[in-house]
Structure formats: structure tokens, C-alpha cells
Design an enzyme around this catalytic site. Sequence first.
Site, PDB file in Angstrom:
ATOM      1  N   GLU A   1       6.924  -6.103   7.987  1.00 20.77           N
ATOM      2  CA  GLU A   1       6.122  -5.544   6.889  1.00 20.77           C
ATOM      3  C   GLU A   1       6.520  -4.097   6.617  1.00 20.77           C
ATOM      4  O   GLU A   1       5.700  -3.186   6.722  1.00 20.77           O
ATOM      5  CB  GLU A   1       4.628  -5.596   7.250  1.00 20.77           C
ATOM      6  CG  GLU A   1       4.097  -6.986   7.506  1.00 20.77           C
ATOM      7  CD  GLU A   1       2.720  -6.953   8.179  1.00 20.77           C
ATOM      8  OE1 GLU A   1       2.241  -5.860   8.545  1.00 20.77           O
ATOM      9  OE2 GLU A   1       2.115  -8.026   8.330  1.00 20.77           O
TER      10      GLU A   1
ATOM     11  N   LYS B   1       0.805  -1.233   0.000  1.00 19.65           N
ATOM     12  CA  LYS B   1       0.000   0.000   0.000  1.00 19.65           C
ATOM     13  C   LYS B   1       0.829   1.270   0.000  1.00 19.65           C
ATOM     14  O   LYS B   1       0.397   2.300  -0.485  1.00 19.65           O
ATOM     15  CB  LYS B   1      -0.938   0.021   1.212  1.00 19.65           C
ATOM     16  CG  LYS B   1      -0.258   0.357   2.538  1.00 19.65           C
ATOM     17  CD  LYS B   1      -1.302   0.804   3.587  1.00 19.65           C
ATOM     18  CE  LYS B   1      -0.687   1.317   4.860  1.00 19.65           C
ATOM     19  NZ  LYS B   1      -0.179   0.284   5.771  1.00 19.65           N
TER      20      LYS B   1
ATOM     21  N   HIS C   1       2.094  -3.849  14.750  1.00 18.80           N
ATOM     22  CA  HIS C   1       2.638  -2.710  14.011  1.00 18.80           C
ATOM     23  C   HIS C   1       2.785  -1.585  15.007  1.00 18.80           C
ATOM     24  O   HIS C   1       1.806  -1.156  15.603  1.00 18.80           O
ATOM     25  CB  HIS C   1       1.696  -2.315  12.865  1.00 18.80           C
ATOM     26  CG  HIS C   1       2.330  -1.384  11.879  1.00 18.80           C
ATOM     27  ND1 HIS C   1       2.916  -0.200  12.249  1.00 18.80           N
ATOM     28  CD2 HIS C   1       2.484  -1.467  10.532  1.00 18.80           C
ATOM     29  CE1 HIS C   1       3.405   0.407  11.166  1.00 18.80           C
ATOM     30  NE2 HIS C   1       3.156  -0.345  10.109  1.00 18.80           N
TER      31      HIS C   1
HETATM   32  C1  LIG Z   1       0.766   0.355   6.561  1.00 22.98           C
HETATM   33  C2  LIG Z   1       1.128  -0.959   7.086  1.00 22.98           C
HETATM   34  C3  LIG Z   1       2.457  -1.397   7.024  1.00 22.98           C
HETATM   35  C4  LIG Z   1       3.601  -0.534   6.534  1.00 22.98           C
HETATM   36  O1  LIG Z   1       3.946   0.415   7.491  1.00 22.98           O
HETATM   37  P1  LIG Z   1       5.248   1.336   7.340  1.00 22.98           P
HETATM   38  O2  LIG Z   1       5.164   2.233   8.497  1.00 22.98           O
HETATM   39  O3  LIG Z   1       5.161   2.031   6.031  1.00 22.98           O
HETATM   40  O4  LIG Z   1       6.440   0.454   7.405  1.00 22.98           O
HETATM   41  C5  LIG Z   1       2.726  -2.680   7.457  1.00 22.98           C
HETATM   42  N1  LIG Z   1       1.758  -3.486   7.936  1.00 22.98           N
HETATM   43  C6  LIG Z   1       0.469  -3.096   8.013  1.00 22.98           C
HETATM   44  C7  LIG Z   1      -0.544  -4.045   8.507  1.00 22.98           C
HETATM   45  C8  LIG Z   1       0.117  -1.820   7.609  1.00 22.98           C
HETATM   46  O5  LIG Z   1      -1.154  -1.427   7.705  1.00 22.98           O
END
Ligand SMILES: *Cc1c(COP(=O)(O)O)cnc(C)c1O
Length: 535
Positions: free
Chosen positions: A378, A168, A296
Site C-alpha cells: 500500500e 489518502k 505497515h
Molecule cells: C497511510 C497508509 C499507507 C501509506 O503509507 P506510506 O508511508 O505513504 O506509503 C498505507 N496503508 C495504510 C493502512 C495507511 O494508513
Amino acid sequence: MTGAKDVVTLVPGATHAGAGEAPFVRTSFQNDMRTSFGRSSATDGPMKVDAAVPPALAAAVQPIDRGPAAAASSLGPAASQELSRAMLSSWQYRVSGKAAVAELLQECAAEHIACGGPRGVEEVAVRHIRRHDIDSDSIYVVDLASPFRLFKAWRAAMPRVLPYYAVKCYPEPAILKLLMALGAGFDCASKGELDMMLKLGVSPGRIIFAHPCKRGADFRYAREHGITYTTFDSSSELHKIAEMDPEFKCVLRIRADDPGARVPLGLKYGAEVEEAAGLLAEAKQLGLEVVGVSFHVGSAAKNLATFTNAIANARKVFDDAAGMGFKMELLDIGGGFTGHFDECGNVMFGEIANTINAALATYFPPGGDLGDVRVIAEPGRYFAETSSTLMTVVIGQRDRPQKDGSTHKDYWLTDGLYGSFNCIVYDGQNPEWRIVRSPILPDPADAKTTYVSTLWGPTCDSADVVYKDVALPELRNGDWLLWPNAGAYTVAGACDFNGIEFTTPMKVYVWSDIAVDVEVPEADSKAEQAAEGAQ
Ligand SMILES: *Cc1c(COP(=O)(O)O)cnc(C)c1O
């Protein structure tokens, strides 16, 4: 662009396309996929993503690079020899050491440049503007060496943690293909993102469907295309999974907030650790398979302790789950990372890698009583942010005399809040700029005197303002502003409001030798020349 045959080798058809299944075409980045490399004038025509390629070709998709000979093996022996010889001697192969990356660089007509900092990028952009006479488009300069370096640095700094790129953040086809060639996995959150990655040839096993609240249609798509891992953080989602397909391997997302993160996520997603046992019991009752824990810490995180705490909490949940008979095998430490380069162009990982490695060694020791736990992350911003530079051009202006006798200046740019600068609204960014004088106009008479100025986006909405009341020297229509570090959460969140094509900016691909602008001091280069001469 290469010929159709090469397209087949480069973009092996997805194995997932069921017979007679209509290709999924709808979202704006599906459009992006069809035009693949955007509206770049350097590459003519869209790169084909051919879903009709026989599944056998999927064998060519694997993270381990087998070199140019293997890459060419789908052609006849003569052509193959020819290709591998050309490949071996190409700069693309020399700089990347990987056939798949070299092919990608050729495919997107990447230009090889020395320095990838703002000045190096400016030179590329100016050449491009002159060559194609651009006066009303935003341009993205995408340096593919940046995510390449960041990937290598990540693997070196945290060998236990395999990155699954969060699509995304910046679903830029060349970056997706690059990360795929390097062996990354992918974090997808919708059928659109899943479809995009499967069409690129990523195997479903390298994808985590990491949305804790999936739409029914997304679920059905995932189920039909062999996606196995998905996340949940609520009882409602567990029931949805049980109804959709109890075979999904479920990953419990727990809450792990860094209060210092620029974009915290904990209010919306993540079960409290105290809720975990209840959710696990419910999963058991529903006959679901819980296999791991994810979290996260929030995007652009700052506090290292958050990672340590979250990994400790994940361990608690692992123990609870193991106690209930779940076979736990996956720890997903999410995103939140930021990629930086030091002044020599080396990746600066800082303490974050040490912190994570130490926490993993403490709570998930290799060969410990949990057995082999796979650890993934991620990262989105980490790979995306530094890769791209946005160029916007001044397309109009107005002077407003002020009561105190000064002049306020208004400028209109080719990008705004509905386009890439949505990052100001949604991602809390404060983009920095650098003025690039029009390569076509003569030098300005006065480049020093500054005026209080407002930078407007190009739509008819008065809320579409990029910066209000900033000090700027006088700009002319045709002068440019260069915005570095524009890859993350920019064009990915744009829409085409007012019929302006924000979602498909022009793109120019480069590969820089160094991530920053450096000047080789004369003494150094003389010494180097002498050393070369002596050899
Ligand atoms: C947006 C998102 C990410 C990426 O986050 P960054 O801060 O760009 O590294 C990873 N995992 C999930 C579930 C997300 O919603």
C-alpha cells in the site's frame, strides 16, 4: 480538454451507482473531484465524472492496455480510425506506450518537458506565471512521468508485489487515473475515498478497504458498493464486521514497527502477534472469513529488517489461521516506501526490494504449502512525493530592526501550516526551497546579502509559520519559493481555514523525459548529432 464523448471513454461511469442513488457529495476532496484538475487555468472547466454512464462501459476499464484502436472502439469506425492514427503519432503515446496514459496526458493538457528537476520545473512555472499573470496563488507542478517511472521500477524490482496506492497520501485525480491505467490497485480508508475511486471506474475488486477501525457509514457504503476486502486489528472491529456484513473478507493487521520510521503507526494500529490467535479464534466464532495478513512498518521507514521480521510474523499468523481452517490468500506488506531518483534520473530502489523479495521467497515461497498467496503493498509516499513541486509567492513583508543593529525580515507566503505545509506538523517534513525570482520584476540589485528571516503562512494565526529565523537573501513581493518533492501528505491534509483555498491550488501538469535536471555536455550532443547524421 476533449469533448463530452471522450469524457465518457476516459472516465467510464462507475458500475456501482445504484438506481436513483444520490451521488455522495460532501468532503473537500469531493469538491476536488468536481473540479477534478483543480483550478488549473491550462484546462478550462471541470472534467465530468458522470455516474449516469451505462454499466456496460465498465468493460473498458481493465488494467491491460489494448492500445489506441480499442480505446477508440466506442466511437464510430471512421472516428475511431482517425483517433487511433492521431493517438499513435502523438508524443503522449510515444512517451508512455499506453493509450490510456496518452489520453490522460491530453485530458490534463500536460506539457512535455525535457528535465523534471527543480530547474526544469521552474521554467514551466515561470512560463505559467507570466502567461496567466499569477500573483497570489500557490501553484502545483505535477510531473506525471514521475509516478509512471516509479510504477515501472516497482514492477521490475518486486514483480510479486502489486502496489495498491494509498489514496489518502495525495488524492490527485491525474495521478489516480495514471496509476489506474497502469494496473495498480487502491487502498481506501473511508467512503469518500471509496467513492472517489469507484467514480473513476476502478472495480471494487481492485480496492482494499484498509482501515482497521471503520465508521458505520463507511461500512455501509463499502457493503453496498461491492467492496470485499477489509482490515481489522481488534475484537471490537470483528464484531462490527460481523454485524455489518459477515461476507467481508477480513485481513488481520499486525503490528510491525520500524522504530526509525518518521511517522510510526504501531501505537495506533496493528494487533500484537501474540494477540493474533485470539482474534482468529474470535473471527471463527463469529463466522467470519479471515483471508490474509497486513502490516505497515511506519511511513518513511528506514530499517529493512523491519520488513523481514514483519513478513516472518505474517507467516506465523498464516500458519495459525490455516490451522484453524481459514483459507489464507492475501499478504499485504503496507506502505512506508520512499521513491528516489539517482543523478541520472533512474529510480533508486536500494536494498528494500532485495530484502522484501528474499523474505517473500523464504516465508512465502511460490508454490509452497500455503498455495498461491497474492502479495500486495500500500505505497502512498513512494508514488506521490516526487511527483509534485509547490510554488509559493511572497505576498507581503516587513523589516524589524534588531537591538544589535541588524534587520530581521518577515515574509508572508501564499501557503502555510493550514495548507500544504501541514506536512511540517503532521508528517515531520522539513521542506527544502529554492528561490525563483519574479519573472515580471527586474533582477534584484542585491541577491547575495542574507538576513535572518521568517516565512509566515497567509492566515491570521500567529502559529502559522513555515520557517522561523532562516537565512535568506532579500525577497520582493512577487518573488517565488519553489518547494520540490511536495506531493506526499501536503495538500491532501490541507483545509481552507480563513477562507483561503489551500485545498484547491492551481495545477500545471507536465511530463518530463528525465526525472532530474541534466545538462547534455556539448561533446555528447555533437557526437549524437554526428551519429544521427550518419544514419
Ligand atoms: C497511510 C497508509 C499507507 C501509506 O503509507 P506510506 O508511508 O505513504 O506509503 C498505507 N496503508 C495504510 C493502512 C495507511 O494508513
